[in-house]
Design an enzyme around this catalytic site. Sequence first.
Site, short mmCIF file in Angstrom:
data_model
loop_
_atom_site.label_atom_id
_atom_site.label_comp_id
_atom_site.label_asym_id
_atom_site.label_seq_id
_atom_site.Cartn_x
_atom_site.Cartn_y
_atom_site.Cartn_z
N ARG A 125 40.78 114.09 86.93
CA ARG A 125 40.92 115.06 85.84
C ARG A 125 42.09 115.98 86.19
O ARG A 125 42.66 115.87 87.27
CB ARG A 125 39.62 115.85 85.66
CG ARG A 125 39.25 116.70 86.85
CD ARG A 125 37.93 117.41 86.61
NE ARG A 125 37.69 118.42 87.63
CZ ARG A 125 36.52 119.01 87.85
NH1 ARG A 125 35.47 118.68 87.11
NH2 ARG A 125 36.38 119.91 88.78
N ASN B 76 38.90 124.11 81.31
CA ASN B 76 37.94 124.18 82.40
C ASN B 76 38.67 124.56 83.68
O ASN B 76 39.61 123.89 84.09
CB ASN B 76 37.28 122.80 82.62
CG ASN B 76 36.12 122.87 83.60
OD1 ASN B 76 35.08 123.43 83.31
ND2 ASN B 76 36.32 122.32 84.80
N GLU B 77 38.24 125.66 84.26
CA GLU B 77 38.72 126.06 85.58
C GLU B 77 40.24 125.94 85.71
O GLU B 77 40.76 125.13 86.51
CB GLU B 77 38.03 125.25 86.68
CG GLU B 77 36.53 125.48 86.71
CD GLU B 77 35.82 124.74 87.83
OE1 GLU B 77 36.36 123.73 88.30
OE2 GLU B 77 34.74 125.19 88.23
N GLU C 273 28.35 127.91 85.42
CA GLU C 273 27.94 126.70 86.14
C GLU C 273 27.44 127.07 87.53
O GLU C 273 28.04 127.92 88.20
CB GLU C 273 29.12 125.75 86.36
CG GLU C 273 29.72 125.15 85.13
CD GLU C 273 30.91 124.24 85.50
OE1 GLU C 273 31.03 123.82 86.67
OE2 GLU C 273 31.72 123.97 84.60
N GLU D 4 31.40 112.12 89.51
CA GLU D 4 30.39 113.02 90.07
C GLU D 4 28.98 112.47 89.90
O GLU D 4 28.04 113.20 89.63
CB GLU D 4 30.54 114.40 89.44
CG GLU D 4 31.86 115.02 89.87
CD GLU D 4 32.08 116.45 89.39
OE1 GLU D 4 32.61 117.26 90.17
OE2 GLU D 4 31.74 116.74 88.25
N HIS E 226 26.21 114.20 91.74
CA HIS E 226 26.07 115.67 91.66
C HIS E 226 24.73 115.97 91.01
O HIS E 226 24.35 115.35 90.03
CB HIS E 226 27.21 116.22 90.81
CG HIS E 226 27.36 117.71 90.92
ND1 HIS E 226 26.46 118.58 90.36
CD2 HIS E 226 28.28 118.46 91.55
CE1 HIS E 226 26.84 119.82 90.63
NE2 HIS E 226 27.95 119.77 91.36
C1 GAL Z 1 33.09 122.45 88.62
C2 GAL Z 1 33.49 121.80 87.31
C3 GAL Z 1 32.43 120.86 86.81
C4 GAL Z 1 31.93 119.99 87.92
C5 GAL Z 1 31.43 120.85 89.03
C6 GAL Z 1 30.85 120.06 90.16
O1 GAL Z 1 34.20 122.85 89.31
O2 GAL Z 1 33.78 122.74 86.33
O3 GAL Z 1 32.96 120.09 85.78
O4 GAL Z 1 32.99 119.20 88.37
O5 GAL Z 1 32.49 121.63 89.52
O6 GAL Z 1 30.46 120.87 91.23
#
Ligand code: GAL
Length: 665
Positions: free
Chosen positions: A112, A150-151, A307, A357, A360
């Site tokens: 990404r 995002n971020e 998040e 992920e 995760h």
């Molecule tokens: C964040 C991100 C998410 C996911 C997450 C995993 O940085 O915004 O999309 O990747 O980490 O820990």
Amino acid sequence: MTGPFAGAGLWFGGDYNPEQWGPDTWAEDDKLMRLAGVTAATVGVFSWSSLEPEEGTYTFGWLDQTLDRLHAGGVRVVLATPTASPPPWFSFAHPDALPVTAHGTRLWHGSRDTYCAAAPAYRQAALRITEQLASRYADHPALAMWHVHNEYGSLCYCDHAAAGFRRWLRSRYDDRLDALNTAWNTAFWSQGYTSWDQIVPPRATQYLPNPSQTLDFSRFWSDELMAAYLEQRDLLCQGTPGVPITTNFMLPNDYQNLDLWRWGSEVDVVAVDHYLNATGRPGRADLAFAADQIRSFNRGRPWLLMEQAPSAVHLYDQGIAPAKEPGQMRSDSLGYVARGSDSVMFFQWRTGRGGAELHHSAMVPHAGPDTRVFREVTELGADVRRLAEVAGSTVRARVAVLSDVNSWWAMESRGMPSSRMRYLPALREVHAALWAAGVTTDFAHPEADLTRYGVVFAPSLYLLSDAGAASLERYVAGGGHLVVGCFSGVADETHAIRLGGYPGGLLNLLGLRVEEFHPLTEDRVVRLTTGATGTLWSEDLQTRGAEVLAAYVGGPLDGRPAVTRNRHGAGFGWYLSTRLDRAGLAGLVEQVLAAAGVGPELPGAPTDVEAIRRHADDGRSWLFLFNHGDLTHLVPASGIDLLSGHQVDGELALPSAAVAVLREH
Ligand code: GAL
């Protein structure tokens, strides 16, 4: 009550990616979200290729259904623009918009964030998909907030970045190349620029780069990313006036590519992703460190935990994803709420079956809803509902820690007296000492109005602007206690050293002059007359009016002042010329707080118990209590515990690992 959440209780939910699943799973999602008490879902964060599989061809059907479904289930939607992950067609159509590293390697799609934020083709494509979303969903009743991108943070050193850098520099230096040459001190190593076109980003070079150039590039890049954000924000704002807009920030431990003080004023609410990977007391100190920063970047108003991980967080550098202990998710989640978050949200709703992920953790694990994690999620959803009345209230602090990413960027350049002196650990140590002392702490920018704080700590302000120096001067002269850490006030905002002795920006206020730095190697410790020790750093300083609170014992600095205090106007400037050990720092913090008359949030609380309050404008307050110890503790408190429903009169027996949230009398 303030903030975009007013009247909506605390938001509970997470990132929801239905495009990775099918209708059967969607039906189960609807059922499970109701069971878990989900009230908010962030949708579409990385959905670009599912929304625009070919350039200009849009497939919104699945997203229409998602918003309709969520709305029917009473779930408000935080709708994301998918611009953090351009699809493969974009990379092929615009290879010049793929990012380039400092070493000149062009990165391909396959992960990404494979774009350069300064590339015109990327910016245009991002705006096109944003416009589509804005016009299609402007009137959708589920739309509660926009989540841009995002971020933000990915770097690029390509020619588009170079062109943007030059434009930014021309504006910063009023189109005067001589001003840039002076600011960057380009006479050193024959770097004098005679044309703007000769300037490039700090790409890989032979030896040490110019530290003023790298600093300006960091500033530029934060602004360039912000420009990309603002374009989307303004477009959304026009299309859907009144719908709040945010983007999710990160708080990494070892770098920061955004100036979050500046960014914080461009969002309607500051949102953060926080992946806590420490446990026990150190973990909770980390959580407080992050939450207090985010609240401060949001100017003290309620913020959004966008998040966190329900369980396993992948620690890629250590190659392992440890699961969270039972109860940790609940306690941590309420920990963020205690420090001002008006939401408890996760990445993500359902663990992926595949993709990067795939291991995760998520609210619904691979094993399904009959799991510890999903049961805990459901219980947490109920707790969050019980705390609805807390939404909109704020945290009040009388102590602040100064933070400025410009200082971070400058002091972690190459060519410093010690690469062991890192910015964030210095802030973390001081914040942790305040946390351990039970003191509620904000973060503040050095140029901000500090008058509401009884004590201000400046653990690491290597770079200090003239405006910052003037602000600190005003604060102390007006009666404040300012505690300055070593290696502060050394450079001005161009990263030129302030001459005449360190810390050039604060000599008068501190009543001293540092003549020479004595950085310490890993095997060296300095001893002080108070019995404390110092590591990493020491300084040869002479007082010029300041009182000596501790001196060095032995070694080359034997007898020289180590810790000082200077009366200045109606206040005091304290100075630490080394990095004190934990007990030494705790002792000093205690001394300063006593001198300033600032106490802990809950006097008499046992050390194992973390106590923090949220206040409403109408005088109501809620006391959050967390027992991090192994034993039950008696806590002096009164009110109704919103979690258990029990009335507490004067004393609460709080078992190990328990949480209570008292609506106080
Ligand atoms: C964040 C991100 C998410 C996911 C997450 C995993 O940085 O915004 O999309 O990747 O980490 O820990």
